[in-house]
Design an enzyme around this catalytic site. Structure first.
Site, PDB file in Angstrom:
ATOM      1  N   LYS A  28       0.826  -1.210   0.000  1.00 29.96           N
ATOM      2  CA  LYS A  28       0.000   0.000   0.000  1.00 29.96           C
ATOM      3  C   LYS A  28       0.858   1.257   0.000  1.00 29.96           C
ATOM      4  CE  LYS A  28      -2.632   1.133   3.590  1.00 29.96           C
ATOM      5  NZ  LYS A  28      -3.763   1.449   4.492  1.00 29.96           N
ATOM      6  N   SER A  29       1.912   1.283   0.831  1.00 28.72           N
ATOM      7  CA  SER A  29       2.758   2.474   0.921  1.00 28.72           C
ATOM      8  C   SER A  29       3.387   2.811  -0.429  1.00 28.72           C
ATOM      9  CB  SER A  29       3.855   2.255   1.965  1.00 28.72           C
ATOM     10  OG  SER A  29       3.307   2.116   3.255  1.00 28.72           O
ATOM     11  N   ARG A  33       2.699   6.024  -3.265  1.00 23.34           N
ATOM     12  CA  ARG A  33       3.828   6.833  -3.732  1.00 23.34           C
ATOM     13  C   ARG A  33       4.014   6.725  -5.239  1.00 23.34           C
ATOM     14  NH1 ARG A  33       4.438   5.659   1.492  1.00 23.34           N
ATOM     15  NH2 ARG A  33       5.699   7.017   2.855  1.00 23.34           N
ATOM     16  N   ARG A 129      -8.311  11.979  12.995  1.00 20.06           N
ATOM     17  CA  ARG A 129      -6.847  11.876  13.110  1.00 20.06           C
ATOM     18  C   ARG A 129      -6.191  13.254  13.018  1.00 20.06           C
ATOM     19  NH1 ARG A 129      -4.801   6.927   9.469  1.00 20.06           N
ATOM     20  NH2 ARG A 129      -2.914   7.354  10.671  1.00 20.06           N
ATOM     21  N   SER A 174       7.889   9.135  12.047  1.00 19.48           N
ATOM     22  CA  SER A 174       6.735   9.055  11.145  1.00 19.48           C
ATOM     23  C   SER A 174       7.177   9.181   9.710  1.00 19.48           C
ATOM     24  CB  SER A 174       5.715  10.161  11.470  1.00 19.48           C
ATOM     25  OG  SER A 174       4.706  10.202  10.475  1.00 19.48           O
ATOM     26  N   ASP A 327       2.353  -0.790  12.118  1.00 17.89           N
ATOM     27  CA  ASP A 327       1.033  -1.253  11.692  1.00 17.89           C
ATOM     28  C   ASP A 327       0.752  -2.701  12.086  1.00 17.89           C
ATOM     29  OD1 ASP A 327       0.214   1.138  10.534  1.00 17.89           O
ATOM     30  OD2 ASP A 327       1.119   0.647   8.598  1.00 17.89           O
ATOM     31  N   ARG A 358      -5.399   2.061  18.539  1.00 16.23           N
ATOM     32  CA  ARG A 358      -5.240   0.620  18.353  1.00 16.23           C
ATOM     33  C   ARG A 358      -4.848  -0.105  19.638  1.00 16.23           C
ATOM     34  NH1 ARG A 358      -2.501   0.729  12.260  1.00 16.23           N
ATOM     35  NH2 ARG A 358      -4.491   0.705  11.165  1.00 16.23           N
TER      36      ARG A 358
END
Length: 450
Positions: A28-29, A33, A129, A174, A327, A358
């Site tokens: 997904k990342s 991108r 968020r 991050s 994650d 979470r």
């Protein structure tokens, strides 16, 4: 399953051995991108293996809104005709990023140094968020942002007309914030510098270099110092997206805890900034073989052979490992519940500001399934009950969080009594084939609650 539809409960029951090949979707990342960098290049970027989950589809839609031509040619096969660095046009409507924190933060960075205005929103989870962690450093370029109380969506971002280069030390580990600042730096003159004390996933740096940006990474006493020279002309590329290690975590962990399982998971990314879960599982005694290591699309990958492991033991996970597996703590907590002894996860406060809190979501759900939990702001401790020892029998709240939903469904495959989730619809955001893939391996899943 639809991320924007009525809640869809789902129940997992104790499963027979999982067998076969689990071909998980693209990363997904990297998919996010590839679309964004393709939109910032001049010419046609070709992408194979793109994840076609809702999060990534929302990013594709956003790139079209900013003026790029984005076309799907077949399953996973896409092309992007970009508009160049600084070439984005002002979108005619609100940009809806659905459930994707990665999508909205990277897109904000991409347009932050172009003189235009864009308004961003998302689903109920994303609107909770905090965006200040991105908009604060972007303001150093001259960008302005106006959102709801606490820096939350919906938010209007006004790009800097005369951006200045920035030197920014990340206050928290991050990759999203780092990437947003680097993307903003692309259209600023001079050199933009990002300093990270703890390494985070490096897909943006790898892809920037691949698309022709001038970028260096220096290891210093401060940490990684990443220096980007602004205003390059990015060159279109052919991007082969490797399979997502975060998605692979679910069939891998299911095979580890469901008795008699033996599965093959091909082509999973082994990027050192993403493989913390797999290191941790091996340390716990998991039977995982890493076969045929190779490089695909600039990323290290390997095939995984995974077998049921009834002798896994709880460990203390090093807190410095958190950025490489942030994650994966929800599914790790499920494996911990099915192991012996206690698993201590420290340095995980970032989990409290993901799609949901979470730590709280996993703690409450595991407790409801009969597992003893300890927690504080930055720590989650799971007291394992051994293979097949978790009572189960609960309905767990997902809080519109795909990883919470999948984690509790995996628990239900190994627990004594079925485990339900109140809403499985968010799973489509990252792993649209989850249900079919898992039932194809032999998992017992059904729509509806208990």
């Amino acid at each position: 399953m639809s991320a924007h539809a009525t809640a869809q409960p789902m129940t997992a029951s104790k499963s027979g051995p999982l067998k076969g090949t689990a071909s998980v979707p693209g990363d997904k990342s990297i998919s996010h991108r590839a679309l964004i960098f393709g939109a910032m290049a001049v010419g046609e970027t070709k992408i194979t293996g793109l994840l076609e989950g809702q999060d990534v589809l929302d990013t594709a839609k956003a790139m079209r809104a900013f003026g790029a031509t984005v076309v799907q040619h077949g399953p996973g096969a896409w092309s992007v005709n970009g508009v160049g660095v600084g070439g984005f046009q002002e979108p005619a409507d609100v940009i809806d990023c659905g459930n994707s924190g990665t999508g909205v933060r990277l897109i904000m960075g991409t347009m932050a140094t172009t003189p235009m205005t864009a308004t961003f929103t998302g689903d109920a989870s994303l609107r909770k968020r905090p965006m200040g962690r991105v908009t604060d450093p972007l303001s150093l370029f001259g960008t302005q942002a106006y959102g709801r109380k606490g820096g939350r969506l919906p938010m209007t971002v006004v790009g800097a007309a005369n951006p200045v280069p920035v030197r920014y030390a990340l206050p928290v580990a991050s990759a999203q914030v780092k990437s947003a600042v680097l993307l903003a730096g692309l259209n600023a003159p001079g050199q933009t510098v990002v300093i990270e004390r703890e390494p985070t996933r490096d897909h943006s740096e790898r892809m920037l270099l691949g698309f022709g940006a001038q970028l260096t990474v220096e290891k210093t006493s401060e940490g990684n110092v990443i220096t980007l020279t602004g205003q390059p002309e990015l060159r279109p590329q052919t991007v082969a997206v490797p399979r997502d290690p975060s998605s692979a975590a679910f069939p891998v962990c299911a095979a580890l805890v469901v008795e008699g399982s033996d599965i093959f998971v091909p082509g999973v990314s082994q990027n050192l900034t993403r493989n913390g879960l797999y290191l941790t599982l091996v340390e716990m005694g998991a039977d995982i073989e890493f076969q045929n290591p190779r490089t695909e699309g600039g990323e290290p990958v390997a095939d995984l052979r995974v077998r049921f492991s009834d002798n896994m033991k709880g460990i203390e996970v090093p807190p410095e490992r958190a950025p490489s597996m942030i994650d994966e703590y929800p599914i790790l907590s499920v494996v911990a519940a099915c192991s012996t002894g206690k698993t201590v996860m420290r340095g995980v406060k970032e989990l409290r500001v993901k799609e949901s809190d979470r730590i709280d979501a996993m703690a409450r759900g595991l407790e409801a399934c009969g597992v003893k939990i300890e927690e504080d702001e930055d720590t989650l401790i799971v007291h394992g009950m051994g293979a097949g020892g978790v009572p189960g029998g609960a309905t767990c709240a997902t809080h519109i969080d795909h990883r919470i939903a999948m984690s509790f469904l995996v628990l239900g495959m190994a627990a004594k009594a079925p485990v339900s989730v109140d809403d499985a619809s968010p799973i489509v955001t990252s792993f649209p084939i989850f249900e079919g893939l898992m039932t194809g391996l032999g998992a017992t899943l059904r729509a509806g609650g208990q």
